[in-house]
Design a protein around this motif. Structure first.
Motif, PDB file in Angstrom:
ATOM      1  N   GLY A   1      -3.450  -2.746  14.573  1.00 49.48           N
ATOM      2  CA  GLY A   1      -4.810  -3.226  14.735  1.00 49.48           C
ATOM      3  C   GLY A   1      -5.600  -3.202  13.434  1.00 49.48           C
ATOM      4  N   GLN A   2      -6.619  -4.042  13.369  1.00 45.42           N
ATOM      5  CA  GLN A   2      -7.483  -4.094  12.188  1.00 45.42           C
ATOM      6  C   GLN A   2      -8.167  -2.750  11.972  1.00 45.42           C
ATOM      7  OE1 GLN A   2     -11.215  -4.280  12.366  1.00 45.42           O
ATOM      8  NE2 GLN A   2     -11.176  -4.016  10.143  1.00 45.42           N
ATOM      9  N   THR A   3      -8.534  -2.074  13.049  1.00 48.47           N
ATOM     10  CA  THR A   3      -9.192  -0.772  12.887  1.00 48.47           C
ATOM     11  C   THR A   3      -8.237   0.257  12.286  1.00 48.47           C
ATOM     12  OG1 THR A   3      -8.720  -0.197  15.186  1.00 48.47           O
ATOM     13  CG2 THR A   3     -10.896  -1.118  14.718  1.00 48.47           C
ATOM     14  N   THR A   4      -6.951   0.109  12.555  1.00 50.62           N
ATOM     15  CA  THR A   4      -5.963   1.018  11.964  1.00 50.62           C
ATOM     16  C   THR A   4      -5.921   0.826  10.455  1.00 50.62           C
ATOM     17  OG1 THR A   4      -4.666   1.017  13.995  1.00 50.62           O
ATOM     18  CG2 THR A   4      -3.546   1.753  11.991  1.00 50.62           C
ATOM     19  N   ILE A   5      -5.884  -0.423  10.008  1.00 51.22           N
ATOM     20  CA  ILE A   5      -5.916  -0.708   8.566  1.00 51.22           C
ATOM     21  C   ILE A   5      -7.197  -0.142   7.956  1.00 51.22           C
ATOM     22  CG2 ILE A   5      -6.206  -2.552   6.835  1.00 51.22           C
ATOM     23  CD1 ILE A   5      -3.367  -2.426   7.601  1.00 51.22           C
ATOM     24  N   ALA A   6      -8.315  -0.358   8.628  1.00 55.80           N
ATOM     25  CA  ALA A   6      -9.596   0.161   8.129  1.00 55.80           C
ATOM     26  C   ALA A   6      -9.540   1.683   8.008  1.00 55.80           C
ATOM     27  CB  ALA A   6     -10.739  -0.258   9.050  1.00 55.80           C
ATOM     28  N   ASN A   7      -8.959   2.350   8.993  1.00 51.70           N
ATOM     29  CA  ASN A   7      -8.839   3.808   8.947  1.00 51.70           C
ATOM     30  C   ASN A   7      -7.906   4.263   7.837  1.00 51.70           C
ATOM     31  OD1 ASN A   7     -10.626   4.268  11.065  1.00 51.70           O
ATOM     32  ND2 ASN A   7      -9.018   4.201  12.610  1.00 51.70           N
ATOM     33  N   TYR A   8      -6.827   3.532   7.594  1.00 55.31           N
ATOM     34  CA  TYR A   8      -5.938   3.853   6.472  1.00 55.31           C
ATOM     35  C   TYR A   8      -6.710   3.722   5.161  1.00 55.31           C
ATOM     36  CZ  TYR A   8      -1.732   3.177   9.488  1.00 55.31           C
ATOM     37  OH  TYR A   8      -0.767   3.248  10.463  1.00 55.31           O
ATOM     38  N   GLU A   9      -7.478   2.639   5.025  1.00 58.72           N
ATOM     39  CA  GLU A   9      -8.179   2.367   3.770  1.00 58.72           C
ATOM     40  C   GLU A   9      -9.359   3.303   3.525  1.00 58.72           C
ATOM     41  OE1 GLU A   9      -9.174  -1.787   3.400  1.00 58.72           O
ATOM     42  OE2 GLU A   9      -7.071  -2.383   3.277  1.00 58.72           O
ATOM     43  N   ASN A  10      -9.950   3.842   4.574  1.00 57.48           N
ATOM     44  CA  ASN A  10     -11.051   4.780   4.347  1.00 57.48           C
ATOM     45  C   ASN A  10     -10.582   6.234   4.349  1.00 57.48           C
ATOM     46  OD1 ASN A  10     -11.136   5.837   7.014  1.00 57.48           O
ATOM     47  ND2 ASN A  10     -12.575   4.271   7.683  1.00 57.48           N
ATOM     48  N   GLY A  11      -9.281   6.429   4.525  1.00 60.85           N
ATOM     49  CA  GLY A  11      -8.700   7.759   4.416  1.00 60.85           C
ATOM     50  C   GLY A  11      -8.832   8.638   5.642  1.00 60.85           C
ATOM     51  N   SER A  12      -9.301   8.083   6.756  1.00 56.14           N
ATOM     52  CA  SER A  12      -9.454   8.901   7.957  1.00 56.14           C
ATOM     53  C   SER A  12      -8.173   8.994   8.770  1.00 56.14           C
ATOM     54  CB  SER A  12     -10.598   8.375   8.837  1.00 56.14           C
ATOM     55  OG  SER A  12     -10.302   7.086   9.322  1.00 56.14           O
TER      56      SER A  12
ATOM     57  N   PRO B   1      -5.236   5.451   0.329  1.00 60.07           N
ATOM     58  CA  PRO B   1      -6.233   4.466   0.767  1.00 60.07           C
ATOM     59  C   PRO B   1      -6.603   3.457  -0.323  1.00 60.07           C
ATOM     60  CG  PRO B   1      -6.886   6.659   1.465  1.00 60.07           C
ATOM     61  CD  PRO B   1      -5.715   6.824   0.530  1.00 60.07           C
ATOM     62  N   ALA B   2      -6.780   3.932  -1.540  1.00 62.80           N
ATOM     63  CA  ALA B   2      -7.161   3.040  -2.643  1.00 62.80           C
ATOM     64  C   ALA B   2      -6.034   2.066  -2.975  1.00 62.80           C
ATOM     65  CB  ALA B   2      -7.526   3.861  -3.875  1.00 62.80           C
ATOM     66  N   ARG B   3      -4.814   2.555  -3.012  1.00 62.10           N
ATOM     67  CA  ARG B   3      -3.690   1.661  -3.339  1.00 62.10           C
ATOM     68  C   ARG B   3      -3.483   0.624  -2.243  1.00 62.10           C
ATOM     69  NH1 ARG B   3       0.495   5.120  -7.005  1.00 62.10           N
ATOM     70  NH2 ARG B   3      -1.010   5.320  -8.695  1.00 62.10           N
ATOM     71  N   LEU B   4      -3.612   1.046  -0.994  1.00 63.06           N
ATOM     72  CA  LEU B   4      -3.439   0.105   0.107  1.00 63.06           C
ATOM     73  C   LEU B   4      -4.484  -1.007   0.031  1.00 63.06           C
ATOM     74  CD1 LEU B   4      -1.926  -0.601   2.711  1.00 63.06           C
ATOM     75  CD2 LEU B   4      -3.580   0.823   3.933  1.00 63.06           C
TER      76      LEU B   4
ATOM     77  N   HIS C   1       5.051   4.862  -4.722  1.00 66.72           N
ATOM     78  CA  HIS C   1       3.844   4.264  -5.307  1.00 66.72           C
ATOM     79  C   HIS C   1       2.675   4.392  -4.335  1.00 66.72           C
ATOM     80  CE1 HIS C   1       1.180   1.677  -7.534  1.00 66.72           C
ATOM     81  NE2 HIS C   1       1.005   0.950  -6.452  1.00 66.72           N
ATOM     82  N   LEU C   2       2.893   4.061  -3.081  1.00 67.92           N
ATOM     83  CA  LEU C   2       1.811   4.164  -2.090  1.00 67.92           C
ATOM     84  C   LEU C   2       1.281   5.584  -1.980  1.00 67.92           C
ATOM     85  CD1 LEU C   2       3.105   1.957   0.874  1.00 67.92           C
ATOM     86  CD2 LEU C   2       1.197   1.454  -0.667  1.00 67.92           C
ATOM     87  N   MET C   3       2.175   6.558  -2.105  1.00 75.13           N
ATOM     88  CA  MET C   3       1.793   7.961  -1.948  1.00 75.13           C
ATOM     89  C   MET C   3       1.230   8.578  -3.225  1.00 75.13           C
ATOM     90  SD  MET C   3       5.040   9.202   0.368  1.00 75.13           S
ATOM     91  CE  MET C   3       4.945  10.802  -0.330  1.00 75.13           C
ATOM     92  N   GLY C   4       1.266   7.842  -4.330  1.00 74.39           N
ATOM     93  CA  GLY C   4       0.747   8.369  -5.582  1.00 74.39           C
ATOM     94  C   GLY C   4       1.739   9.209  -6.349  1.00 74.39           C
ATOM     95  N   ARG C   5       3.010   9.115  -5.987  1.00 72.17           N
ATOM     96  CA  ARG C   5       4.044   9.887  -6.684  1.00 72.17           C
ATOM     97  C   ARG C   5       4.550   9.163  -7.925  1.00 72.17           C
ATOM     98  NH1 ARG C   5       7.052  13.832  -3.374  1.00 72.17           N
ATOM     99  NH2 ARG C   5       8.818  13.158  -4.630  1.00 72.17           N
ATOM    100  N   GLU C   6       4.292   7.857  -8.005  1.00 72.70           N
ATOM    101  CA  GLU C   6       4.614   7.095  -9.214  1.00 72.70           C
ATOM    102  C   GLU C   6       3.577   5.995  -9.369  1.00 72.70           C
ATOM    103  OE1 GLU C   6       7.757   3.608  -8.161  1.00 72.70           O
ATOM    104  OE2 GLU C   6       8.620   5.583  -8.378  1.00 72.70           O
ATOM    105  N   ASP C   7       3.309   5.663 -10.606  1.00 69.67           N
ATOM    106  CA  ASP C   7       2.292   4.658 -10.872  1.00 69.67           C
ATOM    107  C   ASP C   7       2.841   3.244 -10.895  1.00 69.67           C
ATOM    108  OD1 ASP C   7       0.158   6.434 -10.996  1.00 69.67           O
ATOM    109  OD2 ASP C   7       0.552   6.885 -13.095  1.00 69.67           O
ATOM    110  N   LYS C   8       4.121   3.110 -11.168  1.00 68.36           N
ATOM    111  CA  LYS C   8       4.747   1.795 -11.271  1.00 68.36           C
ATOM    112  C   LYS C   8       4.915   1.198  -9.869  1.00 68.36           C
ATOM    113  CE  LYS C   8       9.138  -0.184 -12.554  1.00 68.36           C
ATOM    114  NZ  LYS C   8      10.486   0.145 -12.998  1.00 68.36           N
ATOM    115  N   PRO C   9       4.211   0.106  -9.576  1.00 71.43           N
ATOM    116  CA  PRO C   9       4.269  -0.438  -8.226  1.00 71.43           C
ATOM    117  C   PRO C   9       5.498  -1.291  -7.919  1.00 71.43           C
ATOM    118  CG  PRO C   9       2.745  -1.713  -9.532  1.00 71.43           C
ATOM    119  CD  PRO C   9       3.221  -0.575 -10.396  1.00 71.43           C
TER     120      PRO C   9
END
Length: 90
Positions: free
Chosen positions: A40-51, A16-19, A72-80
């Motif tokens: 949908g915008q609500t889908t992005i919002a749900n991704y970003e709030n981790g729900s 959520p934080a990286r997105l 990178h999105l999943m937090g498996r590597e820091d290099k974007p």
């Protein structure tokens, strides 16, 4: 070795934080990012709030859109940077 539950928890915290950082870094609203990704915008919002998390296909589309790796999105590597150009905005 990291357990599956621990890895999933890490993804739930980091994705959520990286997105949100990637979206804001490109100067996009949730609505604009959602439109570009065909969701949908609500889908992005749900991704970003981790729900909610995207399925694998959508995760790949998000990575391609922002020009980063799925790892990178999943937090498996820091290099974007993946060497890919971010998808053009409509």
């Amino acid at each position: 070795m990291e357990t599956e539950a621990k890895h999933n928890s890490r993804m739930n915290d980091i994705f959520p934080a990286r997105l949100k950082d990637l979206r804001k870094g490109r100067g996009l609203t949730q609505k604009a990012a959602a439109a570009s990704l065909g969701i949908g915008q609500t889908t992005i919002a749900n991704y970003e709030n981790g729900s909610r998390l995207p399925d694998l296909e959508k995760l790949g589309e998000i990575a391609d859109f922002y020009g980063v790796s799925v790892d990178h999105l999943m937090g498996r590597e820091d290099k974007p940077v993946t060497g890919l150009e971010p998808a053009a905005r409509p």
